[in-house]
Design an enzyme around this catalytic site. Structure first.
Site, PDB file in Angstrom:
ATOM      1  N   THR A 203       0.852  -1.178   0.000  1.00 20.66           N
ATOM      2  CA  THR A 203       0.000   0.000   0.000  1.00 20.66           C
ATOM      3  C   THR A 203       0.887   1.226   0.000  1.00 20.66           C
ATOM      4  O   THR A 203       2.048   1.165   0.429  1.00 20.66           O
ATOM      5  CB  THR A 203      -0.925   0.020   1.234  1.00 20.66           C
ATOM      6  N   GLU A 207      -1.232   5.246   6.889  1.00 19.01           N
ATOM      7  CA  GLU A 207      -2.221   4.830   7.877  1.00 19.01           C
ATOM      8  C   GLU A 207      -2.623   3.373   7.667  1.00 19.01           C
ATOM      9  O   GLU A 207      -2.701   2.590   8.621  1.00 19.01           O
ATOM     10  CB  GLU A 207      -3.449   5.743   7.780  1.00 19.01           C
ATOM     11  N   CYS A 365     -22.016   8.014  -5.854  1.00 19.53           N
ATOM     12  CA  CYS A 365     -21.501   6.722  -6.324  1.00 19.53           C
ATOM     13  C   CYS A 365     -22.604   5.671  -6.376  1.00 19.53           C
ATOM     14  O   CYS A 365     -22.703   4.913  -7.341  1.00 19.53           O
ATOM     15  CB  CYS A 365     -20.354   6.268  -5.427  1.00 19.53           C
TER      16      CYS A 365
END
Length: 408
Positions: A203, A207, A365
Site C-alpha cells: 500500500t 495509515e 456513487c
C-alpha cells in the site's frame, strides 16, 4: 445573463423527471416532463448560476458542500436519480464540449508516477482511521461486497466477497500471494488464516500500512503476512497468485499496460491473478471533476475495452470475467446509512462541510451504479490457459470456510 444561460442548459438537459429550481433572485422555473424523480433545488449564492454553466458537476458538489445549494427535504436519492438518469442521455452543446475536453485532459490528470500516486493515496486513505470505522464493516473492507442473498448484512456480504475471490485464486496451502493494494489488511489476513498461504501486501497509505501491520501481529500471523509501504511497481520476484481489489481504479489510463506487464512478470508460469475493479459498462470516459478534486485525485474507472486491450498487450490469458452489477449500489447504501447514523461522530472528527461532502460522495456513487452504466469487473488472468479448471464448477463446489459461516 448567467440565469438565462443556466435556464437554457437545464431546458435541454432535463428530459426525464421534474426539476423545480429557485434562482438566487427568487425566480422559480420548472424543467422536465414530470415523469420520474421530482426534485426541488434552491440556489442561495448569486455566483452559482455562472459556476453551474461553466463547470456543472463541480459547482453542484461544491454548492451542496457549502450549503449554498439546498435540496428540498435534503433528498439526495431523488436528486441523484434525476441527475444520473438525465446524464445517461447523449450530451449536447456545452456539455458535449466539456466531455470531449475532459477525455482529452485525462492523460494529464491520470499520470500517476510513484510520487504522485503516493500523494493521491494519502489524500483519501490517510484520513482519520476513526472515520472509516463509522461506516465500514469491522474488517474495513472498502470495496464492493457480494450479496449472494439480498438479505445479507454488510458483514456477511463482505465475507462472501473475500471467499468468492479466494475461490477464484485456486489456492493451496503454502502458496505465495502478492496483494496489490492491501487496504487495512483484511483480505491478506483472511487468505493466510483460512487458506494457509503466505501474503505480501503493498500500500502507499501510511495509515493503512500501520493498521494492517498491527492487525497481523495481533492475529499471530506476522510470519505469514507481510505488509510493505511500497509502490506495486517496485516489487520484484514471482508469486503463485496475485490479487488486487479496488486498486486498479487508481492506476490511471496511461499506466494500464505497465500495470498488466507487472502482473505478468510477477506471476509464476502457472500462476493466477484476480483483478477486482469498478468498471464502465460503456465506452471510455472521464472522471467527474468533483470526484477528482475532493475524493480520488488521479482516479479513473476503466472501460472493459481499455482493460482488455492492456491485457492483450501483456500477453495474459483471460481465464474468467465476471460482472457484478448492483452489488456496489447496495454496498454504498449500507455505507451511507451507517455514516448518517454516526454523523455526530463524523462532525466531531471534521465539520459540517466534510459530512455533506462525504454524504454527497457516497450517494453520487450509489446512483451511478444504479442508473449510469457502472459495475464491477472481476478479471481472472493467467499466463497459461490451463492454469485454472475449465468450468466454473469449482467456485461453488466447496462449502464456505469457517469465517464465512461465522459471519452468517
Amino acid at each position: 445573463m448567467w440565469n438565462k444561460a443556466l435556464d437554457r442548459m437545464l431546458d435541454g438537459f432535463i428530459v426525464t423527471g421534474r426539476l423545480t429550481l429557485t434562482y438566487p433572485d427568487g425566480a422559480t422555473r420548472r424543467y422536465g416532463p414530470g415523469q420520474g424523480a421530482d426534485v426541488q433545488i434552491t440556489l442561495c449564492d448569486p455566483a452559482l448560476p455562472r459556476r453551474l454553466v461553466r463547470a456543472p458537476e463541480l459547482a453542484l458538489g461544491e454548492g451542496y458542500m457549502d450549503g449554498t445549494l439546498t435540496i428540498g427535504g435534503d433528498d439526495l436519492d431523488g436528486f441523484f436519480t434525476l441527475v444520473t438518469q438525465n446524464a445517461a442521455h447523449p450530451p449536447v452543446g456545452l456539455r458535449a464540449l466539456d466531455m470531449r475536453l475532459r477525455r482529452w485532459r485525462r492523460w494529464i490528470d491520470q499520470a500517476n508516477p510513484a510520487h504522485r500516486s503516493r500523494a493521491n493515496v494519502a489524500h483519501h486513505y490517510d484520513l482519520s482511521g476513526a472515520l472509516y470505522d463509522l461506516f465500514l464493516d469491522a474488517d474495513r473492507q472498502y470495496s464492493c461486497a457480494y450479496f449472494r442473498d439480498p438479505g445479507m448484512t454488510l458483514e456477511q456480504a463482505q465475507a462472501a466477497k473475500k471467499h468468492h475471490i479466494a475461490a477464484k485464486l485456486c489456492l493451496s496451502p503454502g502458496m505465495e500471494v502478492f496483494e496489490i493494494g492491501c487496504g487495512w489488511g483484511g483480505m491478506a489476513l483472511t487468505l493466510a488464516q483460512d487458506y494457509g498461504v503466505k501474503v505480501l501486501g503493498v500500500t502507499l497509505s501510511v495509515e493503512q500500512h500501520k493498521i494492517a501491520t498491527e492487525r497481523a501481529a495481533r492475529a499471530g500471523l506476522s510470519d505469514r503476512v507481510r505488509f510493505a509501504l511500497a509502490d506495486y511497481r517496485s516489487i520484484r520476484g514471482q508469486f503463485d497468485r496475485i490479487v488486487s481489489i479496488g486498486m486498479f481504479e487508481h492506476v490511471g489510463a496511461p499506466h494500464f499496460t505497465e500495470y498488466f506487464d507487472q502482473i505478468r512478470d510477477r506471476l509464476t508460469p502457472d500462476g493466477v491473478a484476480l483483478i477486482h475493479t469498478i468498471g464502465r459498462a460503456g465506452p471510455p470516459g472521464a472522471t467527474s471533476p468533483w470526484i477528482t478534486k475532493y475524493i480520488f485525485p488521479g482516479g479513473y474507472v476503466p472501460a472493459l475495452s481499455e482493460m482488455a486491450a492492456a491485457v492483450e498487450v501483456a500477453k495474459l490469458y483471460p481465464t474468467d470475467l465476471e460482472v457484478w452489477r448492483l452489488h456496489y449500489a447496495e454496498t454504498l447504501r449500507h455505507w451511507h446509512d451507517r455514516f448518517v447514523a454516526n454523523a455526530d461522530r463524523a462532525r466531531a472528527l471534521y465539520d459540517d462541510r466534510f459530512c455533506r461532502m462525504w454524504r454527497y460522495y457516497l450517494k453520487a456513487c450509489e446512483h451511478t451504479f444504479r442508473h449510469n452504466h457502472q459495475c464491477v469487473f472481476q478479471f481472472q488472468l493467467a499466463r497459461r490457459q490451463d492454469a485454472v479448471p475449465l468450468t466454473r464448477d469449482y467456485l461453488y463446489r466447496d462449502a464456505a470456510p469457517e469465517a464465512l459461516r461465522a459471519a452468517q
